[in-house]
Scaffold this motif. Sequence first.
Motif, short mmCIF file in Angstrom:
data_model
loop_
_atom_site.label_atom_id
_atom_site.label_comp_id
_atom_site.label_asym_id
_atom_site.label_seq_id
_atom_site.Cartn_x
_atom_site.Cartn_y
_atom_site.Cartn_z
N MET A 5 0.85 -1.19 0.00
CA MET A 5 0.00 0.00 0.00
C MET A 5 0.89 1.25 0.00
O MET A 5 1.84 1.34 0.78
N VAL A 6 0.57 2.18 -0.89
CA VAL A 6 1.37 3.40 -0.97
C VAL A 6 0.44 4.61 -0.98
O VAL A 6 -0.50 4.68 -1.77
N ILE A 7 0.69 5.55 -0.10
CA ILE A 7 -0.11 6.79 -0.07
C ILE A 7 0.64 7.86 -0.87
O ILE A 7 1.87 7.91 -0.85
N ILE A 67 5.64 -9.28 -3.89
CA ILE A 67 4.79 -8.50 -2.97
C ILE A 67 3.91 -7.58 -3.80
O ILE A 67 4.42 -6.70 -4.51
N ASN A 68 2.59 -7.80 -3.73
CA ASN A 68 1.66 -7.01 -4.52
C ASN A 68 1.12 -5.82 -3.74
O ASN A 68 1.05 -5.84 -2.50
N ASN A 69 0.73 -4.81 -4.49
CA ASN A 69 0.14 -3.61 -3.89
C ASN A 69 -1.26 -3.95 -3.35
O ASN A 69 -1.96 -4.81 -3.88
N CYS A 70 -1.67 -3.30 -2.27
CA CYS A 70 -3.04 -3.49 -1.76
C CYS A 70 -3.67 -2.11 -1.52
O CYS A 70 -2.97 -1.13 -1.33
N ASP A 71 -5.04 -2.08 -1.56
CA ASP A 71 -5.74 -0.80 -1.38
C ASP A 71 -5.86 -0.40 0.07
O ASP A 71 -5.94 0.79 0.40
N THR A 72 -5.90 -1.39 0.95
CA THR A 72 -6.07 -1.08 2.37
C THR A 72 -5.11 -1.92 3.20
O THR A 72 -4.65 -2.99 2.76
N SER A 86 -7.42 -1.30 12.93
CA SER A 86 -7.78 -0.04 12.28
C SER A 86 -7.36 -0.11 10.81
O SER A 86 -6.20 -0.39 10.51
N ILE A 87 -8.31 0.17 9.91
CA ILE A 87 -8.03 0.03 8.48
C ILE A 87 -7.61 1.38 7.88
O ILE A 87 -8.29 2.39 8.06
N PHE A 88 -6.48 1.35 7.19
CA PHE A 88 -5.99 2.54 6.46
C PHE A 88 -6.12 2.26 4.97
O PHE A 88 -5.94 1.12 4.54
N SER A 89 -6.44 3.30 4.18
CA SER A 89 -6.54 3.09 2.75
C SER A 89 -5.46 3.91 2.03
O SER A 89 -5.04 4.95 2.54
N GLN A 90 -5.06 3.42 0.85
CA GLN A 90 -4.00 4.15 0.16
C GLN A 90 -4.50 5.41 -0.55
O GLN A 90 -3.71 6.20 -1.03
N THR A 131 -12.95 6.76 3.02
CA THR A 131 -12.66 5.43 2.45
C THR A 131 -12.29 4.47 3.58
O THR A 131 -12.73 3.31 3.59
N SER A 132 -11.51 4.95 4.51
CA SER A 132 -11.12 4.11 5.65
C SER A 132 -12.33 3.73 6.49
O SER A 132 -12.48 2.60 6.93
N ILE A 133 -13.22 4.72 6.70
CA ILE A 133 -14.42 4.46 7.51
C ILE A 133 -15.30 3.42 6.83
O ILE A 133 -15.81 2.49 7.46
#
Length: 214
Positions: free
Chosen positions: A1-3, A20-25, A31-35, A41-43
């Motif tokens: 995941m990259v912000i 290693i693949n990219n992920c959206d969250t 606690s979920i973080f999103s890229q 989006t996290s909520i």
Amino acid sequence: MVINKTDVDHQPIIDGSLEINNCDTYNYLGSIFSQSSKFNTSIKAQCHAELTHAVKFKSSIRKNSDLPFAVEMKMIKTTQKKCLKKLAQEREGMVNDSFMHALSRYDGTPCGQYVTTIGTYNPGEEKRILHNRIHRSERTKYRTYVKINPDLTLHAMNTDRAVKEHERIAVVKSHNLAMKKGRWTRRPREERLCQCGEIQDEIHIISRCTMTRK
Ligand SMILES: [Zn+2]
């Protein structure tokens, strides 16, 4: 995941047989973080992940809607205790975690005292803390209540397991007396009046108001 990423950041990182693949969250200790780095989006992701628990909770409330208040309180305390224990166990030894930081700083605050009583679940100690808080409070609601019930004895409707919850709610309702509404609008105490002209607080309504004693 990259912000704050560019397209190339989405590409997998390959090292020999390891990919290693990219992920959206990303889920960090529940606690979920999103890229996208957007809060909503996290909520949304968090709500989706907790849906099972929400359905279970709704079903439990619906099924047990008539449980006596004393039993409901015990269920709530037990659930809160389990939740806090799980959160603390997951973060054991972490010095930089915000939840553990909050736990280490709560001593002396009302919230901290509440958390302590949940941790030990001692109804007697909880009652003592509540009594202290109410007797020391300057709030009109508490001062009036102490005049009526100095020992803060619980009415049977809150302890009797034969009393159904809907029966208790029918007689224990929140109010909007001028004394309470005036606090919200910062109106001076002497201007928080009833339609009869006197200051409108709980004692006035119970024992003096001409409008309710006709
Ligand atoms: Zn009145």
